[in-house]
Every structure is written in structure tokens, then in C-alpha cells.
Write a protein that holds these residues in place. Structure first.
Motif, PDB file in Angstrom:
ATOM      1  N   SER A   2      -1.416   6.696   3.010  1.00 41.09           N
ATOM      2  CA  SER A   2      -1.500   7.338   4.452  1.00 41.09           C
ATOM      3  C   SER A   2      -1.928   8.639   4.273  1.00 41.09           C
ATOM      4  O   SER A   2      -2.000   9.252   3.490  1.00 41.09           O
ATOM      5  CB  SER A   2      -0.045   7.389   4.851  1.00 41.09           C
ATOM      6  N   LEU A  27       6.554   7.539  12.174  1.00 41.34           N
ATOM      7  CA  LEU A  27       5.248   6.967  12.452  1.00 41.34           C
ATOM      8  C   LEU A  27       4.728   5.908  11.427  1.00 41.34           C
ATOM      9  O   LEU A  27       4.005   5.208  11.499  1.00 41.34           O
ATOM     10  CB  LEU A  27       4.334   8.231  12.467  1.00 41.34           C
ATOM     11  N   SER A  28       5.537   6.056   9.992  1.00 40.01           N
ATOM     12  CA  SER A  28       5.097   4.950   9.053  1.00 40.01           C
ATOM     13  C   SER A  28       5.625   3.809   9.111  1.00 40.01           C
ATOM     14  O   SER A  28       6.680   3.850   9.849  1.00 40.01           O
ATOM     15  CB  SER A  28       5.048   5.742   7.859  1.00 40.01           C
ATOM     16  N   SER A  65      -2.468   9.174  10.846  1.00 39.21           N
ATOM     17  CA  SER A  65      -1.706   9.424  11.809  1.00 39.21           C
ATOM     18  C   SER A  65      -1.880  11.202  12.048  1.00 39.21           C
ATOM     19  O   SER A  65      -2.574  11.754  11.312  1.00 39.21           O
ATOM     20  CB  SER A  65      -0.167   9.222  11.557  1.00 39.21           C
ATOM     21  N   THR A 108      -3.822   4.640   6.216  1.00 41.45           N
ATOM     22  CA  THR A 108      -3.282   4.606   7.487  1.00 41.45           C
ATOM     23  C   THR A 108      -3.264   6.042   8.116  1.00 41.45           C
ATOM     24  O   THR A 108      -2.367   6.879   7.395  1.00 41.45           O
ATOM     25  CB  THR A 108      -1.776   3.985   7.385  1.00 41.45           C
ATOM     26  N   TYR A 166      -3.571   4.003  15.826  1.00 40.44           N
ATOM     27  CA  TYR A 166      -3.004   5.061  15.170  1.00 40.44           C
ATOM     28  C   TYR A 166      -2.294   5.793  15.974  1.00 40.44           C
ATOM     29  O   TYR A 166      -2.509   5.814  17.361  1.00 40.44           O
ATOM     30  CB  TYR A 166      -3.763   5.908  14.094  1.00 40.44           C
ATOM     31  N   ARG A 167      -1.058   6.581  15.762  1.00 40.33           N
ATOM     32  CA  ARG A 167      -0.338   7.276  16.424  1.00 40.33           C
ATOM     33  C   ARG A 167      -0.027   8.696  15.943  1.00 40.33           C
ATOM     34  O   ARG A 167      -0.553   8.964  14.904  1.00 40.33           O
ATOM     35  CB  ARG A 167       1.202   6.678  16.754  1.00 40.33           C
ATOM     36  N   GLY A 168       0.557   9.679  16.737  1.00 46.69           N
ATOM     37  CA  GLY A 168       0.955  10.804  16.437  1.00 46.69           C
ATOM     38  C   GLY A 168       1.765  11.531  17.063  1.00 46.69           C
ATOM     39  O   GLY A 168       2.559  11.081  18.058  1.00 46.69           O
TER      40      GLY A 168
END
Length: 224
Positions: free
Chosen positions: A43, A223-224, A141, A139, A179-181
Motif C-alpha cells: 500500500s 482505508l485499508s 490512498s 493499493t 481509491y479513497r482518502g
């Protein structure tokens, strides 16, 4: 599977009405045990820091302090980190994805402040890096630290309306991505502009006055 089924063999033999001697084992569906191996993806946490003049130096210092604590947590979880800073007329990738905690802290400490806020350019740079990261199998973020005040357009024009429009367009592209944050609002008080930007990005909104490093860390882990 055999260890699970073994204690029930005599009981199951008595219940067997087949009328024939069974030489094998009585195995039922509930006995089955299967070992699954999970292959964890690497990640990458992308820090995007607003170094413009609208983010006061005191707020910048608080933001840097929060980032340092999060960096340490990323290091302990073997998460790579990258750093993008934006001010003036452009956004710059200061630190490509790395696991070097020392290098990340040094780059962060040397980050200067001042100038306009090219939010659209920053979001585009972040999106490009996230897409490139995903193509490697990792991955991505992000954590965006800003007060949400965009005043420089993608073409470098100093205009609050054009800068805001470009930022919202880039935010909607990010919202559709895989993807997010988190957006950490660095304004002295929670800013409606920052909240609106977070909503457009489909990101978690955390105002820095009320967000501790621990709460940000909890959101990062989610997030993970």
C-alpha cells in the motif's frame, strides 16, 4: 478436518442406518476445514500538503506534527509514503513512494510555505500518482491537508472562481476512482469550502482543530 470429525465417529456410527459396515470415516460438511492464504498487497499513502499562503505557518506546523505521527504508523505497517506539495502555480512530487521514514521526515521539515493555492493541479497530480501506483499492483490512498481555498486555475491563472471550478472537476474524477482518502481541514475553524471539497471527492472530512493524530490514524487504518 480429521481432528474435527474424530470425536464424533462412534456417535455417527450409531446413527448410521445404512445397514452396512462403514470402513471409512464419517465426514460431514461442518467438519471441513480449509486453509486460505491471503496475499496482502503493498500500500502507498500519498500525502498532499497545501503549502500556500492561505495555510498559516502555525497551522502548517500542526499539520506537519500530525503527519510525522502518521508517518511513523505507516512505517510500522510497512506502508510506502509519497509527498506532494502545492503552492504558487503548481504542484510538485517532492517524494516518490518510499519506505524511508528519515527521508520522508526530512522532506517534510524542509517544506516551505507561501504563494497561491493551485488546488486543481494538486488533485490532478495526486490522481496521476494514485493511478500509476495502482498499475504496479499496490493499493493507493491519500491524505490531503488543506483549508480548501483554491485561487489558482490549472493554467496558472490567478482566479478564485476558476481555481475552485478546476478543483471541483478534479475532485469528481477522484470520487469515481477506485481509491479513497481523507481531507484534513487545516483552517483555524472548520471551513465549508474544505467540507464541500471532501464531499466532492467522496473523502473522509476531518477538521484539524478537532482531529488528533490518533483519530487521523484510525481513519487511515480504516482505508485499508
Amino acid at each position: 478436518t480429521l481432528r474435527t470429525a474424530a470425536p464424533f465417529q462412534r456417535a455417527r456410527a450409531r446413527w448410521d442406518d445404512a445397514g452396512q459396515t462403514k470402513r471409512g470415516l464419517y465426514i460431514e460438511a461442518s467438519d471441513i476445514r480449509v486453509k486460505r492464504f491471503e496475499q496482502r498487497k503493498s500500500s502507498v499513502m500519498i500525502f498532499v500538503v497545501d503549502a500556500s499562503g492561505s495555510s498559516a505557518y502555525q497551522r502548517m506546523a500542526e499539520a506537519k506534527g500530525a503527519i510525522e505521527l502518521i508517518l511513523a504508523d505507516c512505517y510500522s505497517h510497512r506502508t510506502e509514503v509519497a509527498l506532494i506539495a502545492f503552492k504558487g502555480e503548481s504542484a510538485e512530487l517532492l517524494l516518490p513512494p518510499t519506505r524511508s521514514l528519515v527521508r520522508a521526515k526530512r522532506t517534510l521539515a524542509q517544506l516551505p510555505g507561501g504563494g497561491g493555492t493551485p488546488m486543481g493541479a494538486a488533485l490532478q497530480a495526486m490522481h496521476d500518482l494514485a493511478v500509476a501506483t495502482a498499475t504496479t499492483g499496490a493499493t493507493p490512498s491519500f491524505i490531503l491537508l488543506t483549508d480548501g481555498a483554491a485561487n489558482v486555475a490549472r493554467d496558472g491563472t490567478k482566479s478564485r472562481s476558476a481555481g475552485t471550478e478546476d478543483a471541483m472537476k478534479a475532485a469528481k474524477v477522484i470520487a469515481c476512482a477506485d481509491y479513497r482518502g481523507i481531507l484534513v481541514d487545516t483552517a483555524a475553524r472548520p471551513s465549508p469550502r474544505a467540507r464541500e471539497l471532501a464531499n466532492a471527492m467522496d473523502a473522509t472530512y476531518l477538521p484539524l482543530p478537532n482531529a488528533s493524530a490518533e483519530s487521523i490514524n484510525d481513519s487511515v487504518r480504516a482505508l485499508s
